[in-house]
Scaffold this active site. Structure first.
Site, PDB file in Angstrom:
ATOM      1  N   ASN A  24       0.803  -1.217   0.000  1.00  0.00           N
ATOM      2  CA  ASN A  24       0.000   0.000   0.000  1.00  0.00           C
ATOM      3  C   ASN A  24       0.842   1.277   0.000  1.00  0.00           C
ATOM      4  O   ASN A  24       0.326   2.356  -0.313  1.00  0.00           O
ATOM      5  CB  ASN A  24      -1.017  -0.025   1.150  1.00  0.00           C
ATOM      6  CG  ASN A  24      -2.130  -1.033   0.855  1.00  0.00           C
ATOM      7  OD1 ASN A  24      -2.279  -1.495  -0.285  1.00  0.00           O
ATOM      8  ND2 ASN A  24      -2.898  -1.397   1.878  1.00  0.00           N
TER       9      ASN A  24
ATOM     10  N   ARG B 211      -6.380  -1.628  -7.388  1.00  0.00           N
ATOM     11  CA  ARG B 211      -7.244  -0.866  -6.513  1.00  0.00           C
ATOM     12  C   ARG B 211      -6.834   0.609  -6.486  1.00  0.00           C
ATOM     13  O   ARG B 211      -7.645   1.496  -6.267  1.00  0.00           O
ATOM     14  CB  ARG B 211      -7.154  -1.463  -5.094  1.00  0.00           C
ATOM     15  CG  ARG B 211      -7.778  -0.654  -4.000  1.00  0.00           C
ATOM     16  CD  ARG B 211      -9.251  -0.371  -4.254  1.00  0.00           C
ATOM     17  NE  ARG B 211      -9.733   0.719  -3.435  1.00  0.00           N
ATOM     18  CZ  ARG B 211     -10.741   1.505  -3.744  1.00  0.00           C
ATOM     19  NH1 ARG B 211     -11.404   1.330  -4.867  1.00  0.00           N
ATOM     20  NH2 ARG B 211     -11.122   2.475  -2.943  1.00  0.00           N
TER      21      ARG B 211
ATOM     22  N   PRO C  42     -16.313   4.311  -2.146  1.00  0.00           N
ATOM     23  CA  PRO C  42     -16.564   5.642  -2.695  1.00  0.00           C
ATOM     24  C   PRO C  42     -15.292   6.492  -2.737  1.00  0.00           C
ATOM     25  O   PRO C  42     -14.336   6.206  -2.018  1.00  0.00           O
ATOM     26  CB  PRO C  42     -17.561   6.246  -1.699  1.00  0.00           C
ATOM     27  CG  PRO C  42     -17.345   5.504  -0.427  1.00  0.00           C
ATOM     28  CD  PRO C  42     -16.848   4.136  -0.798  1.00  0.00           C
ATOM     29  N   ILE C  43     -15.294   7.528  -3.579  1.00  0.00           N
ATOM     30  CA  ILE C  43     -14.140   8.450  -3.585  1.00  0.00           C
ATOM     31  C   ILE C  43     -14.591   9.903  -3.387  1.00  0.00           C
ATOM     32  O   ILE C  43     -13.934  10.831  -3.817  1.00  0.00           O
ATOM     33  CB  ILE C  43     -13.273   8.307  -4.866  1.00  0.00           C
ATOM     34  CG1 ILE C  43     -14.078   8.557  -6.141  1.00  0.00           C
ATOM     35  CG2 ILE C  43     -12.575   6.957  -4.921  1.00  0.00           C
ATOM     36  CD1 ILE C  43     -13.181   8.832  -7.360  1.00  0.00           C
ATOM     37  N   ASP C  44     -15.741  10.050  -2.713  1.00  0.00           N
ATOM     38  CA  ASP C  44     -16.254  11.411  -2.508  1.00  0.00           C
ATOM     39  C   ASP C  44     -15.272  12.309  -1.738  1.00  0.00           C
ATOM     40  O   ASP C  44     -15.170  13.503  -2.014  1.00  0.00           O
ATOM     41  CB  ASP C  44     -17.606  11.364  -1.772  1.00  0.00           C
ATOM     42  CG  ASP C  44     -17.527  10.594  -0.468  1.00  0.00           C
ATOM     43  OD1 ASP C  44     -17.232   9.377  -0.524  1.00  0.00           O
ATOM     44  OD2 ASP C  44     -17.714  11.182   0.600  1.00  0.00           O
ATOM     45  N   GLN C  45     -14.520  11.726  -0.811  1.00  0.00           N
ATOM     46  CA  GLN C  45     -13.580  12.552  -0.029  1.00  0.00           C
ATOM     47  C   GLN C  45     -12.364  12.952  -0.868  1.00  0.00           C
ATOM     48  O   GLN C  45     -11.800  14.024  -0.677  1.00  0.00           O
ATOM     49  CB  GLN C  45     -13.134  11.818   1.240  1.00  0.00           C
ATOM     50  CG  GLN C  45     -14.264  11.467   2.188  1.00  0.00           C
ATOM     51  CD  GLN C  45     -15.030  12.700   2.642  1.00  0.00           C
ATOM     52  OE1 GLN C  45     -14.456  13.657   3.165  1.00  0.00           O
ATOM     53  NE2 GLN C  45     -16.329  12.693   2.421  1.00  0.00           N
TER      54      GLN C  45
ATOM     55  N   ASP D 236      -7.051  -4.791   7.376  1.00  0.00           N
ATOM     56  CA  ASP D 236      -6.412  -5.725   6.439  1.00  0.00           C
ATOM     57  C   ASP D 236      -5.837  -6.949   7.138  1.00  0.00           C
ATOM     58  O   ASP D 236      -5.335  -7.863   6.484  1.00  0.00           O
ATOM     59  CB  ASP D 236      -5.307  -5.000   5.639  1.00  0.00           C
ATOM     60  CG  ASP D 236      -5.872  -3.908   4.742  1.00  0.00           C
ATOM     61  OD1 ASP D 236      -7.091  -3.932   4.477  1.00  0.00           O
ATOM     62  OD2 ASP D 236      -5.107  -3.033   4.328  1.00  0.00           O
TER      63      ASP D 236
ATOM     64  N   ARG E 250      -2.003 -10.390  -5.836  1.00  0.00           N
ATOM     65  CA  ARG E 250      -2.036  -8.924  -5.839  1.00  0.00           C
ATOM     66  C   ARG E 250      -1.162  -8.338  -4.742  1.00  0.00           C
ATOM     67  O   ARG E 250      -0.712  -7.206  -4.852  1.00  0.00           O
ATOM     68  CB  ARG E 250      -3.480  -8.422  -5.601  1.00  0.00           C
ATOM     69  CG  ARG E 250      -4.425  -8.648  -6.745  1.00  0.00           C
ATOM     70  CD  ARG E 250      -5.727  -7.920  -6.471  1.00  0.00           C
ATOM     71  NE  ARG E 250      -5.389  -6.628  -5.894  1.00  0.00           N
ATOM     72  CZ  ARG E 250      -6.076  -6.007  -4.950  1.00  0.00           C
ATOM     73  NH1 ARG E 250      -7.161  -6.523  -4.478  1.00  0.00           N
ATOM     74  NH2 ARG E 250      -5.679  -4.845  -4.485  1.00  0.00           N
TER      75      ARG E 250
HETATM   76  N1  EPU Z   1     -14.521   6.220   2.279  1.00  0.00           N
HETATM   77  C1  EPU Z   1     -15.528   7.098   1.981  1.00  0.00           C
HETATM   78  N2  EPU Z   1     -15.270   8.064   1.047  1.00  0.00           N
HETATM   79  C2  EPU Z   1     -14.082   8.182   0.419  1.00  0.00           C
HETATM   80  C3  EPU Z   1     -13.053   7.273   0.744  1.00  0.00           C
HETATM   81  C4  EPU Z   1     -13.299   6.293   1.676  1.00  0.00           C
HETATM   82  O1  EPU Z   1     -16.613   7.027   2.529  1.00  0.00           O
HETATM   83  O2  EPU Z   1     -13.927   9.085  -0.416  1.00  0.00           O
HETATM   84  C5  EPU Z   1     -14.758   5.181   3.306  1.00  0.00           C
HETATM   85  C6  EPU Z   1     -14.652   3.770   2.727  1.00  0.00           C
HETATM   86  O3  EPU Z   1     -15.875   3.357   2.186  1.00  0.00           O
HETATM   87  C7  EPU Z   1     -14.214   2.977   3.923  1.00  0.00           C
HETATM   88  C8  EPU Z   1     -13.361   3.949   4.739  1.00  0.00           C
HETATM   89  O4  EPU Z   1     -13.710   5.254   4.266  1.00  0.00           O
HETATM   90  O5  EPU Z   1     -15.335   2.614   4.675  1.00  0.00           O
HETATM   91  C9  EPU Z   1     -11.866   3.792   4.614  1.00  0.00           C
HETATM   92  O6  EPU Z   1     -11.482   3.809   3.256  1.00  0.00           O
HETATM   93  P1  EPU Z   1     -10.030   4.241   2.785  1.00  0.00           P
HETATM   94  O7  EPU Z   1     -10.175   5.356   1.808  1.00  0.00           O
HETATM   95  O8  EPU Z   1      -9.168   4.460   3.975  1.00  0.00           O
HETATM   96  O9  EPU Z   1      -9.529   2.951   2.019  1.00  0.00           O
HETATM   97  P2  EPU Z   1      -8.699   2.882   0.685  1.00  0.00           P
HETATM   98  O10 EPU Z   1      -7.742   3.998   0.597  1.00  0.00           O
HETATM   99  O11 EPU Z   1      -9.605   2.656  -0.461  1.00  0.00           O
HETATM  100  C10 EPU Z   1      -6.712   1.552   1.695  1.00  0.00           C
HETATM  101  C11 EPU Z   1      -6.028   0.239   1.425  1.00  0.00           C
HETATM  102  C12 EPU Z   1      -6.936  -0.903   1.838  1.00  0.00           C
HETATM  103  C13 EPU Z   1      -7.273  -0.744   3.320  1.00  0.00           C
HETATM  104  C14 EPU Z   1      -7.861   0.639   3.598  1.00  0.00           C
HETATM  105  C15 EPU Z   1      -8.083   0.919   5.072  1.00  0.00           C
HETATM  106  C16 EPU Z   1      -4.682   0.783  -0.492  1.00  0.00           C
HETATM  107  C17 EPU Z   1      -4.445   0.622  -1.944  1.00  0.00           C
HETATM  108  N3  EPU Z   1      -5.750   0.161   0.002  1.00  0.00           N
HETATM  109  O12 EPU Z   1      -7.895   1.535   0.914  1.00  0.00           O
HETATM  110  O13 EPU Z   1      -6.163  -2.073   1.659  1.00  0.00           O
HETATM  111  O14 EPU Z   1      -8.200  -1.721   3.697  1.00  0.00           O
HETATM  112  O15 EPU Z   1      -6.979   1.661   3.083  1.00  0.00           O
HETATM  113  O16 EPU Z   1      -6.899   0.797   5.772  1.00  0.00           O
HETATM  114  O17 EPU Z   1      -3.921   1.436   0.203  1.00  0.00           O
HETATM  115  C18 EPU Z   1      -5.752  -4.331   1.260  1.00  0.00           C
HETATM  116  O18 EPU Z   1      -4.545  -4.044   1.236  1.00  0.00           O
HETATM  117  O19 EPU Z   1      -6.174  -5.508   1.290  1.00  0.00           O
HETATM  118  C19 EPU Z   1      -6.721  -3.250   1.263  1.00  0.00           C
HETATM  119  C20 EPU Z   1      -7.999  -3.418   0.964  1.00  0.00           C
END
Ligand code: EPU
Length: 428
Positions: free
Chosen positions: A23, A93, A123-126, A305, A397
């Site tokens: 990550n 991802r 989602p990616i709203d943030q 994770d 992956r």
């Molecule tokens: N969320 C929102 N809006 C957003 C972004 C996130 O509501 O714009 C919510 C998500 O739905 C979730 C929470 O916030 O409920 C956390 O999401 P986050 O954005 O932190 O996750 P991510 O960046 O998509 C990364 C890791 C994941 C890991 C999460 C949490 C990478 C590529 N992926 O995902 O890793 O689970 O952070 O620590 O860095 C894995 O390695 O198996 C994996 C899934």
């Protein structure tokens, strides 16, 4: 598609060396686009998520040269495209990080939504909130996210949820914006700090990474750098749990023990002995694990994770444990697979009630996602007999040389292609 065959019931003993953090790599490699000269990145894990990023970088016009097994030179100076297509985004991802990196470099980006694991809504709203606060206009065009800005300017952005991805994307876009950006309620994961260190080594001015408030003073130019990615906290945690689950004794090398605190604490709670060195941890266990409750949370809480892997250990614990998922909506799809192996798990919304059983039985199972796949490997290592794990492309992956590493500590695990798998079935 390949499968893993695990002949379980063997204690793991010996030493495993951990690879670079997935990550962190999937953020740092797109971040190279912000530099104006080549970067040399060391400790890059050879996993399929990283391969997908290299392909995307090359399609954008960057050159990628492998220097040795885990070291790559990336020259972003010839980048001439701002589009990451659906084909390129498939299977990774982290495609969304190309939004922040291309926006920061070219002031425009068109990126297909991410593929990768199905662990609930992503989602990616943030991310978009951050880009818009920086002055970008974000639209959706034929299913692709388009971000454009004449001029990115520093801003203050408060994240409504602690998001690793949004924190990273805003850092990427802000590194070369004009003025100061402040991210409040930022994620604090080790890979956020690693990305900040990487960007700073290119000449960026980022403070506060690892705390809830990150300040990014934009700079006009970023230069190439040499940088080594941190060790993978989750890969380390997976092998730590595997050691405890097989009542083994394993030294896990090339780790930063500070990043493993919550995992170490929970392993001690179930009765494992964990010794911490400067760059290693040693996990040993000589009895059945005790029950324990776990709730996943953003760092420094217990990592989501690691949830499926730890739940697998609790499946053979003495007593009933409750595991609560505090990050993702749905991350218990692996539980059904574990029940095929004799586990007693009841999922109720965001919690799983796990009543420990004496042992697991080998069965054909599948990897529902990357960490679910890691959990299936641990279950296979526990179970007497031959466990077949399908859909292992998810495991590829994120785990470099998983068969080789586990074999070196006494596991009986092999990868078979579909045809040889048919043969194995017939032979048995
Ligand atoms: N969320 C929102 N809006 C957003 C972004 C996130 O509501 O714009 C919510 C998500 O739905 C979730 C929470 O916030 O409920 C956390 O999401 P986050 O954005 O932190 O996750 P991510 O960046 O998509 C990364 C890791 C994941 C890991 C999460 C949490 C990478 C590529 N992926 O995902 O890793 O689970 O952070 O620590 O860095 C894995 O390695 O198996 C994996 C899934």
């Amino acid at each position: 598609m390949d499968k893993f065959i695990v002949n379980g019931g063997k204690r793991l003993c010996g030493t495993i060396s951990v690879s670079g953090a997935k990550n962190a790599a999937v953020a740092i490699l797109p971040a190279v686009l912000l530099a104006e000269s080549p970067c040399i990145i060391e400790n890059v894990p050879n996993i399929s998520d990283v391969t997908a990023i290299f392909r995307a970088l090359e399609a954008l016009g960057a050159s990628v040269k492998r220097i040795d097994l885990n070291t790559y030179e990336i020259d972003p100076s010839c980048v001439n495209s701002f589009i990451v297509s659906k084909e390129m985004a498939q299977g990774m991802r982290a495609s969304s990080y190309f939004l922040g990196a291309l926006l920061g470099r070219m002031r425009k980006a068109k990126v297909a939504p991410p593929g990768g694991c199905d662990i609930g809504l992503r989602p990616i709203d943030q991310h978009i909130k951050g880009f818009e606060a920086l002055g970008a206009k974000v639209t959706i065009d034929s299913g692709m996210v388009v971000a454009k800005s004449e001029r990115l300017g520093g801003c203050s952005v408060y994240l409504d949820v602690v998001s690793v991805g949004a924190t990273i994307n805003i850092m990427l876009a802000a590194a070369r914006a004009r003025g100061m950006t402040v991210i409040e309620n930022a994620a604090r994961e080790p890979h956020i700090v690693d990305l900040a260190n990487f960007l700073n080594s290119m000449g960026a001015d980022i403070m506060g990474a690892g705390t809830g408030v990150i300040k990014i003073r934009g700079v006009e130019h970023l230069h190439g750098t040499n940088y080594s990615i941190i060790p993978d906290q989750i890969e380390a945690g997976t092998y730590m749990v595997a050691a405890a689950a097989t009542r083994g004794d394993v030294v896990i090398n090339n780790v930063i023990p500070k990043h493993l605190e919550s995992i170490i604490a929970k392993l001690r709670e179930v009765g494992a002995t964990v010794e911490e060195g400067d760059e290693y941890v040693r996990v040993s266990m000589d009895k059945r694990p005790e029950k324990c409750n776990v709730k996943t949370m953003p760092h420094p809480g217990f990592p989501t994770d690691m949830q499926p892997q730890f739940a697998t250990l609790l499946a053979v614990a003495n007593g009933t444990s409750i595991v609560t998922e505090g990050v993702w909506d749905s991350r218990f799809r692996y539980a059904e697979q574990l029940t095929f192996m004799g586990a007693d798990i009841q999922v109720d919304g965001k919690s799983a009630i796990i009543t420990g059983v004496d042992g697991l039985k080998a069965a054909p199972v599948k990897a529902n996602d990357l960490r679910a796949g890691a959990a299936m490997i641990i279950a296979g290592l526990i179970a007497e007999g031959e466990t077949e794990i399908a859909d292992i492309e998810y495991i590829d992956r994120g785990y470099e040389l998983v068969v080789e590493k586990l074999t070196a500590v006494g596991a009986d695990i092999k990868r078979v292609s579909d045809t040889s798998f048919d043969y194995v079935l017939k032979a048995n």
